[in-house]
Enzyme design. Structure first.
Site, PDB file in Angstrom:
ATOM      1  CD  GLU A 279      39.352  64.743  35.200  1.00  0.00           C
ATOM      2  OE1 GLU A 279      39.033  66.154  35.815  1.00  0.00           O
ATOM      3  OE2 GLU A 279      39.450  63.986  34.975  1.00  0.00           O
ATOM      4  CG  HIS A 300      69.505  58.030  38.797  1.00  0.00           C
ATOM      5  ND1 HIS A 300      71.228  56.930  39.489  1.00  0.00           N
ATOM      6  CD2 HIS A 300      69.888  58.748  39.632  1.00  0.00           C
ATOM      7  CE1 HIS A 300      71.553  58.353  39.636  1.00  0.00           C
ATOM      8  NE2 HIS A 300      71.252  59.418  39.568  1.00  0.00           N
ATOM      9  CE  LYS A 414      33.130  58.274  36.391  1.00  0.00           C
ATOM     10  NZ  LYS A 414      32.635  60.343  36.644  1.00  0.00           N
TER      11      LYS A 414
HETATM   12  O1  PA5 Z   1      38.086  66.537  37.640  1.00  0.00           O
HETATM   13  C1  PA5 Z   1      36.493  66.610  38.241  1.00  0.00           C
HETATM   14  O2  PA5 Z   1      35.278  67.200  37.579  1.00  0.00           O
HETATM   15  C2  PA5 Z   1      37.014  65.374  37.680  1.00  0.00           C
HETATM   16  O3  PA5 Z   1      38.084  64.156  38.305  1.00  0.00           O
HETATM   17  C3  PA5 Z   1      36.719  64.799  39.582  1.00  0.00           C
HETATM   18  O4  PA5 Z   1      36.418  65.315  40.593  1.00  0.00           O
HETATM   19  C4  PA5 Z   1      36.264  63.709  39.811  1.00  0.00           C
HETATM   20  O5  PA5 Z   1      35.959  62.379  39.453  1.00  0.00           O
HETATM   21  C5  PA5 Z   1      35.168  62.978  41.490  1.00  0.00           C
HETATM   22  O6  PA5 Z   1      33.857  63.544  40.906  1.00  0.00           O
HETATM   23  P1  PA5 Z   1      33.108  64.140  42.587  1.00  0.00           P
HETATM   24  O7  PA5 Z   1      33.716  65.294  43.058  1.00  0.00           O
HETATM   25  O8  PA5 Z   1      32.039  63.970  41.872  1.00  0.00           O
HETATM   26  O9  PA5 Z   1      33.312  62.632  43.089  1.00  0.00           O
END
Ligand code: PA5
Length: 437
Positions: A279, A300, A414
């Protein structure tokens, strides 16, 4: 202290190539410290370990103690950064068969990290008639996966123990002011912890997001934070080595980094690492693809590809020097399995030779390899490793020229999902998708 060795990448890139990138890595570290780079409103994690107070840790430990005493199960609801850090640390420190054992204290189970109907059904059957609590974690407070799980489990808990009692068994970790979860927590009077505005989800494991579930699972969060403080205070050399080496390899055409472990407890640490790096770096058409394998298991399955497939990969191996326990291979008089040549030796000795043999074979096969060594798998070294990866990630992202602290790409699925579900406000997208399908 944990350590890093990049000697086995030198057939692919030279020491000069790596040295040439070190000034950039150091400059990136300085940019983080000065707070004048892209995404600088998300640097709260940088000094988080040394800024957490003893009172804050005491409060988290007290909440964990209470839930451990009152519950057979605590369901930790969250996804992405609100899930993976806690899961990684708990799995790393746990007895591999804890789920099958009647330990004292609550068992931590996870939900809200998928939308599997059978998963939720099975979980609800498990919790039926049991004493359970909920830790619901969402920074935005609006993420669909955890919201669905929370709606179901909150209703179930309230049915089982009544609304007033349920509100004492629910802890919410969310934004200080914004979001549906904050409003709900205020309305229902839940105990809450705050995820600071300047800490992004994937950098939040050393906040209550990770610390509370880890403490509920019975592990020492003070030692975890102390380990992270040691890495925060140490010179940036190790991060510089890692960031410079992986960027040199990327520039030499190695587009995939595989995080390798030889210890089943580390499977979810790799999952956490993949989110952190994926990310943070995968944007603007750039970024090393973070992958992972569990060896020797995956030797394996994926071993063939890694040894002989397309030469676009490098490995970062996490090795653990000392195991927590000792198992010695027994002698067998008949020796029908031919194993007497290793009788009397520890299982870990065999694992270490598998590791060394594999590293040599992979280097020979054109897969450069970095090595990160943990003296042992405990809270202190995990704390060091977490902070090391976080800081090196911020540095690496800046070296790549991206903002390591946003994740605009996560919104695309989303939008489509909401449109397909006819969520109010998505009418135009719903119509557009209907035409396409
Ligand atoms: O790193 C990030 O920002 C995302 O992976 C969020 O942690 C994830 O989408 C969950 O979001 P939230 O904590 O707002 O539910």
């Amino acid at each position: 202290m944990i350590s890093i060795c990049n000697k086995s990448v030198l057939g692919t890139v030279s020491e000069k190539d790596i040295e040439a990138l070190k000034p950039q890595a150091l400059a990136a570290a300085q940019t983080l410290e000065k707070g004048d780079g892209a995404g600088n409103d998300f640097l709260g994690w940088l000094h988080l370990p040394s800024e957490i107070t003893a009172a804050e840790l005491d409060d988290i430990n007290a909440t964990a103690r209470q839930l451990r005493q009152e519950c057979d199960y605590v369901v930790v609801i969250g996804i992405g950064g609100s899930y993976l850090g806690a899961k990684a640390v708990i799995e790393a420190l746990s007895d591999n068969f804890a789920a099958y054992k009647q330990n004292e204290g609550a068992k931590v189970v996870f939900a809200g990290n998928n939308i599997g109907e059978d998963y939720l059904y099975d979980l609800m059957r498990l919790l039926e008639g049991k004493r359970f609590g909920i830790v619901v974690i969402s920074k935005s407070g609006t993420t669909t996966e955890p919201a669905i799980a929370f709606r179901l489990l909150k209703a179930m808990l309230e049915k089982q123990v009544g609304k007033a009692e349920a509100s004492k068994l629910i802890v919410a970790i969310t934004d200080a002011k914004r979001g549906a979860l904050r409003s709900l927590a205020t309305q229902e009077g839940y105990k809450t912890y705050v995820i600071a505005d300047n800490v992004g989800g994937r950098f939040s494991v050393l906040t209550p997001v990770g610390l509370l579930p880890v403490a509920i699972a019975g592990f020492d969060i003070n030692a975890l934070v102390a380990g992270a403080v040691e890495m925060e205070k140490a010179p940036a050399d190790m991060m510089v080595d890692y960031a410079a080496t992986r960027n040199a390899l990327y520039q030499a055409g190695k587009k995939v980094e595989i995080l390798v472990n030889y210890n089943p407890n580390l499977h979810f640490l790799a999952e956490w690492w993949k989110q952190l790096y994926g990310e943070s770096e995968g944007k603007d058409g750039k970024g090393i693809f973070p992958a992972s394998v569990d060896f020797t298991t995956d030797l394996h399955s994926m071993g063939q590809w890694i040894q002989d497939g397309e030469r676009t990969i490098f490995e970062t191996v996490i090795t653990v020097e000392r195991q927590r326990n000792e198992v010695v291979i027994p002698t067998d008089n008949a020796d029908l399995d031919g194993l007497n040549y290793i009788a009397g030796r520890r299982v870990d000795e065999v694992n270490k030779m598998a590791e060394l043999g594999t590293r040599l074979a992979h280097v020979d096969g054109g897969v450069p390899c970095m090595l990160i060594t943990l003296p042992a798998l405990n809270e202190k070294y995990l704390g060091q490793l977490i902070y090391f990866f976080e800081k090196a990630c911020g540095m690496s992202g800046y070296m790549l020229g991206v903002n390591p602290f946003n994740q605009p790409g996560v919104e695309a699925y989303k939008r489509n999902m909401f449109a397909l579900l006819n969520k109010p406000g998505y009418e135009a997208q719903s119509a557009e998708l209907a035409k396409r399908l």
